[in-house]
Design a protein around this motif. Structure first.
Motif, PDB file in Angstrom:
ATOM      1  N   MET A  86       0.839  -1.185   0.000  1.00 44.89           N
ATOM      2  CA  MET A  86       0.000   0.000   0.000  1.00 44.89           C
ATOM      3  C   MET A  86       0.879   1.241   0.000  1.00 44.89           C
ATOM      4  O   MET A  86       1.882   1.298   0.707  1.00 44.89           O
ATOM      5  N   ALA A  87       0.481   2.224  -0.814  1.00 43.19           N
ATOM      6  CA  ALA A  87       1.158   3.515  -0.863  1.00 43.19           C
ATOM      7  C   ALA A  87       0.067   4.573  -0.974  1.00 43.19           C
ATOM      8  O   ALA A  87      -0.610   4.672  -1.998  1.00 43.19           O
ATOM      9  N   LEU A  88      -0.127   5.331   0.103  1.00 44.97           N
ATOM     10  CA  LEU A  88      -1.183   6.342   0.160  1.00 44.97           C
ATOM     11  C   LEU A  88      -0.598   7.706   0.473  1.00 44.97           C
ATOM     12  O   LEU A  88       0.463   7.804   1.093  1.00 44.97           O
ATOM     13  N   ILE A  89      -1.322   8.746   0.092  1.00 48.25           N
ATOM     14  CA  ILE A  89      -1.011  10.099   0.534  1.00 48.25           C
ATOM     15  C   ILE A  89      -2.293  10.675   1.122  1.00 48.25           C
ATOM     16  O   ILE A  89      -3.384  10.447   0.587  1.00 48.25           O
ATOM     17  N   SER A  90      -2.161  11.346   2.259  1.00 53.51           N
ATOM     18  CA  SER A  90      -3.318  11.924   2.953  1.00 53.51           C
ATOM     19  C   SER A  90      -3.140  13.423   3.075  1.00 53.51           C
ATOM     20  O   SER A  90      -2.036  13.911   3.325  1.00 53.51           O
ATOM     21  N   ARG A  91      -4.251  14.139   2.902  1.00 51.27           N
ATOM     22  CA  ARG A  91      -4.254  15.604   3.025  1.00 51.27           C
ATOM     23  C   ARG A  91      -5.395  16.031   3.938  1.00 51.27           C
ATOM     24  O   ARG A  91      -6.444  15.399   3.960  1.00 51.27           O
ATOM     25  N   GLN A  92      -5.178  17.086   4.681  1.00 52.33           N
ATOM     26  CA  GLN A  92      -6.215  17.657   5.530  1.00 52.33           C
ATOM     27  C   GLN A  92      -7.193  18.443   4.657  1.00 52.33           C
ATOM     28  O   GLN A  92      -6.785  19.160   3.755  1.00 52.33           O
ATOM     29  N   ASN A  93      -8.484  18.306   4.930  1.00 49.33           N
ATOM     30  CA  ASN A  93      -9.480  19.145   4.268  1.00 49.33           C
ATOM     31  C   ASN A  93     -10.400  19.817   5.279  1.00 49.33           C
ATOM     32  O   ASN A  93     -11.412  20.388   4.920  1.00 49.33           O
ATOM     33  N   GLY A  94     -10.021  19.747   6.538  1.00 53.80           N
ATOM     34  CA  GLY A  94     -10.733  20.403   7.624  1.00 53.80           C
ATOM     35  C   GLY A  94      -9.901  20.295   8.887  1.00 53.80           C
ATOM     36  O   GLY A  94      -8.892  19.592   8.911  1.00 53.80           O
ATOM     37  N   ASN A  95     -10.332  20.973   9.942  1.00 51.48           N
ATOM     38  CA  ASN A  95      -9.572  20.925  11.194  1.00 51.48           C
ATOM     39  C   ASN A  95      -9.456  19.512  11.739  1.00 51.48           C
ATOM     40  O   ASN A  95      -8.436  19.144  12.304  1.00 51.48           O
ATOM     41  N   ASN A  96     -10.509  18.722  11.592  1.00 49.73           N
ATOM     42  CA  ASN A  96     -10.510  17.353  12.126  1.00 49.73           C
ATOM     43  C   ASN A  96     -10.807  16.303  11.067  1.00 49.73           C
ATOM     44  O   ASN A  96     -11.294  15.222  11.381  1.00 49.73           O
ATOM     45  N   SER A  97     -10.529  16.620   9.804  1.00 53.22           N
ATOM     46  CA  SER A  97     -10.819  15.643   8.761  1.00 53.22           C
ATOM     47  C   SER A  97      -9.792  15.738   7.635  1.00 53.22           C
ATOM     48  O   SER A  97      -9.143  16.756   7.448  1.00 53.22           O
ATOM     49  N   GLY A  98      -9.669  14.642   6.929  1.00 53.58           N
ATOM     50  CA  GLY A  98      -8.748  14.582   5.808  1.00 53.58           C
ATOM     51  C   GLY A  98      -9.216  13.532   4.825  1.00 53.58           C
ATOM     52  O   GLY A  98     -10.234  12.882   5.033  1.00 53.58           O
ATOM     53  N   PHE A  99      -8.485  13.380   3.743  1.00 56.48           N
ATOM     54  CA  PHE A  99      -8.800  12.350   2.772  1.00 56.48           C
ATOM     55  C   PHE A  99      -7.500  11.738   2.274  1.00 56.48           C
ATOM     56  O   PHE A  99      -6.463  12.382   2.244  1.00 56.48           O
ATOM     57  N   SER A 100      -7.587  10.468   1.911  1.00 59.74           N
ATOM     58  CA  SER A 100      -6.425   9.727   1.412  1.00 59.74           C
ATOM     59  C   SER A 100      -6.726   9.199   0.029  1.00 59.74           C
ATOM     60  O   SER A 100      -7.872   8.896  -0.294  1.00 59.74           O
ATOM     61  N   TYR A 101      -5.676   9.076  -0.770  1.00 63.83           N
ATOM     62  CA  TYR A 101      -5.827   8.506  -2.100  1.00 63.83           C
ATOM     63  C   TYR A 101      -4.520   7.812  -2.461  1.00 63.83           C
ATOM     64  O   TYR A 101      -3.477   8.079  -1.863  1.00 63.83           O
ATOM     65  N   PRO A 102      -4.565   6.901  -3.454  1.00 62.54           N
ATOM     66  CA  PRO A 102      -3.355   6.147  -3.806  1.00 62.54           C
ATOM     67  C   PRO A 102      -2.236   7.064  -4.289  1.00 62.54           C
ATOM     68  O   PRO A 102      -2.464   7.997  -5.057  1.00 62.54           O
ATOM     69  N   LEU A 103      -1.042   6.790  -3.822  1.00 59.01           N
ATOM     70  CA  LEU A 103       0.135   7.512  -4.269  1.00 59.01           C
ATOM     71  C   LEU A 103       0.581   6.976  -5.627  1.00 59.01           C
ATOM     72  O   LEU A 103       1.166   7.695  -6.418  1.00 59.01           O
ATOM     73  N   CYS A 104       0.277   5.711  -5.890  1.00 58.59           N
ATOM     74  CA  CYS A 104       0.719   5.056  -7.120  1.00 58.59           C
ATOM     75  C   CYS A 104      -0.461   4.771  -8.034  1.00 58.59           C
ATOM     76  O   CYS A 104      -1.515   4.389  -7.575  1.00 58.59           O
ATOM     77  N   LYS A 105      -0.232   4.940  -9.305  1.00 56.81           N
ATOM     78  CA  LYS A 105      -1.208   4.603 -10.335  1.00 56.81           C
ATOM     79  C   LYS A 105      -0.537   3.634 -11.285  1.00 56.81           C
ATOM     80  O   LYS A 105       0.399   4.020 -11.974  1.00 56.81           O
ATOM     81  N   PRO A 106      -0.926   2.392 -11.411  1.00 53.88           N
ATOM     82  CA  PRO A 106      -1.947   1.774 -10.588  1.00 53.88           C
ATOM     83  C   PRO A 106      -1.458   1.588  -9.157  1.00 53.88           C
ATOM     84  O   PRO A 106      -0.266   1.555  -8.916  1.00 53.88           O
ATOM     85  N   ASP A 107      -2.403   1.466  -8.260  1.00 55.92           N
ATOM     86  CA  ASP A 107      -2.046   1.342  -6.845  1.00 55.92           C
ATOM     87  C   ASP A 107      -1.228   0.082  -6.627  1.00 55.92           C
ATOM     88  O   ASP A 107      -1.351  -0.903  -7.344  1.00 55.92           O
ATOM     89  N   VAL A 108      -0.371   0.127  -5.617  1.00 56.67           N
ATOM     90  CA  VAL A 108       0.452  -1.021  -5.243  1.00 56.67           C
ATOM     91  C   VAL A 108      -0.464  -2.139  -4.762  1.00 56.67           C
ATOM     92  O   VAL A 108      -1.413  -1.907  -4.035  1.00 56.67           O
ATOM     93  N   ARG A 109      -0.182  -3.353  -5.189  1.00 55.26           N
ATOM     94  CA  ARG A 109      -0.983  -4.511  -4.747  1.00 55.26           C
ATOM     95  C   ARG A 109      -0.058  -5.580  -4.208  1.00 55.26           C
ATOM     96  O   ARG A 109       0.994  -5.772  -4.621  1.00 55.26           O
TER      97      ARG A 109
END
Length: 109
Positions: A86-109
């Motif tokens: 797994m290779a993910l990157i996460s970003r904050q989109n609020g004071n207490n929330s964030g979102f993650s998405y794959p760092l790799c395309k296609p994602d690591v399996r």
């Protein structure tokens, strides 16, 4: 400490004599990489029934202009049995929330 590089295409971590070598050529790993606050979690050190040959590396990336709600983007690289799963990157989109998405395309399996 911050690492700046033109291209980051391989990462190697050595734990207890075992090397975790992974290609990131299909990943878009943002720079700079910040090693302050880097975390490495090892499941093989657990003392319960969930003990496993798994490890996870967390570190921050990006420039100060990418900081949102006080936090830089955070990368998570996870290995199981020596293989990057797994290779993910996460970003904050609020004071207490964030979102993650794959760092790799296609994602690591």
């Amino acid at each position: 400490m911050t690492f700046r590089s033109l291209t980051i295409d391989t990462i190697q971590v050595r734990v207890n004599g075992r090397a975790y070598l992974s290609s990131l050529r299909n990943c878009k790993l943002e720079r700079p990489i910040h090693v302050d606050g880097m975390e490495f979690l090892r499941d093989d050190l657990r003392k319960d029934e969930d003990k496993d040959d798994a490890a996870t590396l967390f570190f921050d990336v990006g420039s100060e202009s990418e900081r949102q709600f006080g936090k830089l983007p955070r990368v998570q690289l996870s290995w199981r049995n020596g293989r990057l799963i797994m290779a993910l990157i996460s970003r904050q989109n609020g004071n207490n929330s964030g979102f993650s998405y794959p760092l790799c395309k296609p994602d690591v399996r």
